[in-house]
Design a protein around this motif. Structure first.
Motif, PDB file in Angstrom:
ATOM      1  N   UNK A   9       0.843  -1.206   0.000  1.00 33.39           N
ATOM      2  CA  UNK A   9       0.000   0.000   0.000  1.00 33.39           C
ATOM      3  C   UNK A   9       0.872   1.248   0.000  1.00 33.39           C
ATOM      4  N   UNK A  10       1.906   1.273   0.853  1.00 28.74           N
ATOM      5  CA  UNK A  10       2.788   2.434   0.939  1.00 28.74           C
ATOM      6  C   UNK A  10       3.514   2.657  -0.386  1.00 28.74           C
ATOM      7  N   UNK A  11       3.994   1.578  -0.989  1.00 29.74           N
ATOM      8  CA  UNK A  11       4.689   1.694  -2.276  1.00 29.74           C
ATOM      9  C   UNK A  11       3.747   2.229  -3.353  1.00 29.74           C
ATOM     10  N   UNK A  12       2.503   1.771  -3.347  1.00 29.91           N
ATOM     11  CA  UNK A  12       1.531   2.237  -4.339  1.00 29.91           C
ATOM     12  C   UNK A  12       1.246   3.721  -4.166  1.00 29.91           C
ATOM     13  N   UNK A  13       1.136   4.178  -2.911  1.00 33.58           N
ATOM     14  CA  UNK A  13       0.881   5.602  -2.670  1.00 33.58           C
ATOM     15  C   UNK A  13       2.063   6.461  -3.112  1.00 33.58           C
ATOM     16  N   UNK A  55       2.835   9.786  -6.808  1.00 27.86           N
ATOM     17  CA  UNK A  55       3.392  11.140  -6.709  1.00 27.86           C
ATOM     18  C   UNK A  55       4.346  11.355  -7.878  1.00 27.86           C
ATOM     19  N   UNK A  56       3.870  11.911  -8.974  1.00 27.33           N
ATOM     20  CA  UNK A  56       4.646  11.924 -10.217  1.00 27.33           C
ATOM     21  C   UNK A  56       5.892  12.802 -10.171  1.00 27.33           C
ATOM     22  N   UNK A  57       5.909  13.820  -9.308  1.00 28.57           N
ATOM     23  CA  UNK A  57       7.035  14.768  -9.291  1.00 28.57           C
ATOM     24  C   UNK A  57       7.999  14.538  -8.141  1.00 28.57           C
ATOM     25  N   UNK A  58       7.802  13.481  -7.366  1.00 27.84           N
ATOM     26  CA  UNK A  58       8.599  13.271  -6.150  1.00 27.84           C
ATOM     27  C   UNK A  58      10.084  13.170  -6.475  1.00 27.84           C
ATOM     28  N   UNK A  65       7.964   3.906  -8.000  1.00 26.52           N
ATOM     29  CA  UNK A  65       8.200   5.328  -8.256  1.00 26.52           C
ATOM     30  C   UNK A  65       8.314   5.593  -9.756  1.00 26.52           C
ATOM     31  N   UNK A  66       7.720   6.712 -10.182  1.00 22.34           N
ATOM     32  CA  UNK A  66       7.647   7.006 -11.617  1.00 22.34           C
ATOM     33  C   UNK A  66       8.900   7.689 -12.147  1.00 22.34           C
ATOM     34  N   UNK A  67       9.643   8.352 -11.273  1.00 24.21           N
ATOM     35  CA  UNK A  67      10.826   9.104 -11.703  1.00 24.21           C
ATOM     36  C   UNK A  67      11.932   8.888 -10.674  1.00 24.21           C
ATOM     37  N   UNK A  68      13.190   9.072 -11.071  1.00 24.88           N
ATOM     38  CA  UNK A  68      14.290   8.857 -10.123  1.00 24.88           C
ATOM     39  C   UNK A  68      14.316   9.906  -9.026  1.00 24.88           C
ATOM     40  N   UNK A  69      14.663   9.456  -7.837  1.00 25.26           N
ATOM     41  CA  UNK A  69      14.822  10.376  -6.704  1.00 25.26           C
ATOM     42  C   UNK A  69      16.159  11.094  -6.810  1.00 25.26           C
ATOM     43  N   UNK A  70      16.181  12.336  -6.346  1.00 26.06           N
ATOM     44  CA  UNK A  70      17.425  13.099  -6.298  1.00 26.06           C
ATOM     45  C   UNK A  70      17.943  13.230  -4.870  1.00 26.06           C
ATOM     46  N   UNK A  99      17.647   5.355  -9.646  1.00 33.42           N
ATOM     47  CA  UNK A  99      17.872   6.426  -8.673  1.00 33.42           C
ATOM     48  C   UNK A  99      19.356   6.771  -8.541  1.00 33.42           C
ATOM     49  N   UNK A 100      20.216   5.762  -8.553  1.00 37.82           N
ATOM     50  CA  UNK A 100      21.639   5.967  -8.238  1.00 37.82           C
ATOM     51  C   UNK A 100      22.291   7.075  -9.059  1.00 37.82           C
ATOM     52  N   UNK A 101      22.200   7.064 -10.397  1.00 38.82           N
ATOM     53  CA  UNK A 101      22.879   8.112 -11.167  1.00 38.82           C
ATOM     54  C   UNK A 101      22.216   9.486 -11.080  1.00 38.82           C
ATOM     55  N   UNK A 102      21.056   9.583 -10.396  1.00 47.48           N
ATOM     56  CA  UNK A 102      20.357  10.872 -10.265  1.00 47.48           C
ATOM     57  C   UNK A 102      20.519  11.473  -8.877  1.00 47.48           C
ATOM     58  N   UNK A 103      21.079  10.714  -7.927  1.00 47.85           N
ATOM     59  CA  UNK A 103      21.116  11.163  -6.537  1.00 47.85           C
ATOM     60  C   UNK A 103      22.033  12.368  -6.353  1.00 47.85           C
ATOM     61  N   UNK A 104      21.486  13.406  -5.748  1.00 47.22           N
ATOM     62  CA  UNK A 104      22.263  14.593  -5.389  1.00 47.22           C
ATOM     63  C   UNK A 104      22.518  14.633  -3.886  1.00 47.22           C
ATOM     64  N   UNK A 105      21.615  14.037  -3.106  1.00 48.70           N
ATOM     65  CA  UNK A 105      21.783  13.978  -1.661  1.00 48.70           C
ATOM     66  C   UNK A 105      21.493  12.561  -1.195  1.00 48.70           C
TER      67      UNK A 105
END
Length: 509
Positions: A289-293, A297-300, A321-326, A348-354
């Motif tokens: 359920x948490x993963x689905x919620x 969130x398309x811009x997260x 998740x629809x987009x990589x996390x930063x 996510x890995x190549x997009x991470x800034x923090x």
């Protein structure tokens, strides 16, 4: 101080003359007059300026707030935003709207104020060392909420009076509505401010003074969903629900309220009492359920799950998740090698800034997975936290090749690791080549303790400053500063203080 600014300070120091002069001064002088009044605490002058503000927008952040770049975070005016000055601005807006409502009821209009948007975002923070003169995020939220309620009540009173004087044949009121003011703010709510903020959001939705939230913070409050329902979705960029003890079931109940916030960039859920290691019924269903919620969130771009025990479940949780996390904060999450393997192979890995992986034991089987993850994130990583990770001198030296590949690194947090003075010197010599590394938060060296330090620390243990030999530590700090200067890196800050580290934020990177 320019001649213009000195003249502005002189003018606002004489309120009667300044009040008369406002009718004659060009609009272009208002910003510098506002800055001078704010700097010198001229609250009456501030109220006069706001009451006749000649522009549609008044942004306190732009005029007197903090510079939001991590390389220069000094406030533009003064050390802290003055509580009395901020309150004066709010009271001036309330007075303007009350006057406008009265004029609407009487059918007159003598308004000079053109204010339509008061932007208070980014002005307050949650600094515990602020002192009595500063305005915290909590007190700013309460002041704004009370202002909204006051204006809404005054509007109701004016409409009642106007309906008695101007009823048409049908009996309906013909009282005109004044133009309102939108207040953009970061809001902080807990048990003591919940009621007043709830009332303000309900009453102000259609009132002359409307709260529009940018960053929403809720602490120790299990009914945060009630307020989330009342927020206007547009413009909400962050939701921070901390110390709420929600558990998986509570998170699954609250997160559906976030689906309306299509612009949401940051979600912080630290200390939510989630522990997948407990063999409790419904854990897998709760994670799904948490993963689905989260997947809705398309811009997260930022996710904080600090102190949630997610052992072996990271793939399941982040897989939708629809987009990589930063920005990904996973401090004290009891991650396993498989979690690091997933993260290293994910988009996510190549997009991470923090990245915050504090509280994990990198002295054993997590060390190589950490190396691999840093290599995958090296092209983008700006901020890395490895605090309380049991990194010894030898382990840190072995990590340095992967660390030095992070060529854009700006901030490195290593507080709480058992490093010695020689180990810190090696770290400095090796990382001085990183051109953007301007902040390193290092631990008190083990050789600077006046008594045996508690090594190895527990997963949540912290070293106590009172165990440090201040004279020895001062000598080490001075030597590190000399090494930085001789290397041509006097611009870099090496400190054992967590206060500077806490000011860095994903949106400031």
């Amino acid at each position: 101080h320019s001649l213009l600014f000195l003249c502005a300070r002189r003018l606002v120091s004489h309120r009667p003359g300044a009040r008369r002069a406002l009718a004659l001064l060009p609009a272009e002088l208002y910003p510098v007059l506002f800055q001078a009044a704010f700097l010198d605490g001229r609250t009456l002058a501030l109220r006069d300026l706001v009451g006749t503000w000649p522009f549609p927008v008044l942004s306190l952040q732009r005029l007197v707030g903090h510079r939001n770049r991590h390389r220069d975070r000094r406030p533009l005016l003064g050390e802290k935003p003055s509580k009395l000055c901020v309150q004066a601005v709010i009271l001036a807006v309330v007075a303007h709207l009350r006057r406008a409502l009265d004029e609407s009821c009487c059918g007159t209009s003598e308004r000079r104020c053109r204010l339509r948007v008061l932007d208070m975002t980014g002005l307050q923070d949650d600094d515990t060392d602020r002192g009595p003169e500063g305005m915290s995020l909590w007190s700013g939220t309460v002041a704004l909420a009370k202002a909204c309620i006051e204006v809404s009540k005054h509007q109701s009173e004016c409409l009642k009076r106007g309906s008695k004087r101007r009823k048409g044949p049908s009996g309906a009121s013909a009282a005109p509505q004044p133009l309102g003011v939108e207040v953009r703010a970061d809001l902080f709510v807990n048990g003591t401010s919940f009621g007043v903020l709830r009332d303000a959001l309900r009453l102000g939705a259609a009132g002359p003074l409307r709260l529009k939230c940018r960053d929403f913070h809720a602490e120790e409050l299990s009914v945060a969903g009630t307020l989330l329902e009342s927020l206007e979705p547009a413009g909400v960029r962050r939701v921070d629900l901390r110390f709420n003890n929600l558990g998986l079931a509570g998170l699954c109940a609250v997160l559906p309220h976030l689906a309306r916030f299509t612009d949401l960039l940051s979600l912080k859920l630290p200390y939510s009492n989630v522990d997948v290691r407990r063999l409790a019924a419904g854990t897998d269903a709760g994670l799904r359920c948490l993963a689905a919620q989260l997947g809705r969130l398309p811009c997260l771009k930022e996710l904080n799950l600090d102190s949630s025990r997610l052992s072996g479940k990271l793939r399941q949780l982040l897989g939708d998740l629809q987009a990589p996390l930063e920005s990904l904060e996973l401090a004290f999450c009891s991650l396993l090698p498989g979690d690091f393997a997933f993260l290293s192979q994910s988009f996510h890995a190549p997009a991470l800034r923090k990245l915050d992986l504090s509280g994990h034991d990198f002295s054993e089987n997590l060390f190589q997975p950490l190396q691999h993850l840093l290599e995958e994130a090296s092209a983008s990583l700006l901020h890395l936290d490895l605090m309380e990770c049991r990194l010894t001198d030898a382990r840190l030296e072995a990590l340095l090749p992967a660390l030095c590949r992070c060529s854009r690194l700006c901030c490195l947090g290593l507080f709480g690791n058992p490093l010695s003075t020689p180990g810190l010197k090696v770290l400095l010599r090796k990382t001085v080549v990183l051109p953007d590394l301007r902040l390193v938060v290092y631990p008190y060296p083990v050789d600077c303790y006046s008594r045996e330090p508690p090594w190895p620390p527990s997963a949540s243990g912290r070293l106590f400053e009172d165990a440090v030999d201040e004279e020895r530590f001062a000598a080490v700090s001075a030597e590190l500063c000399r090494m930085l200067a001789s290397s041509g890196r006097a611009d870099a800050v090496w400190t054992a203080s967590l206060s500077q580290h806490g000011a860095l934020d994903y949106f400031a990177l």
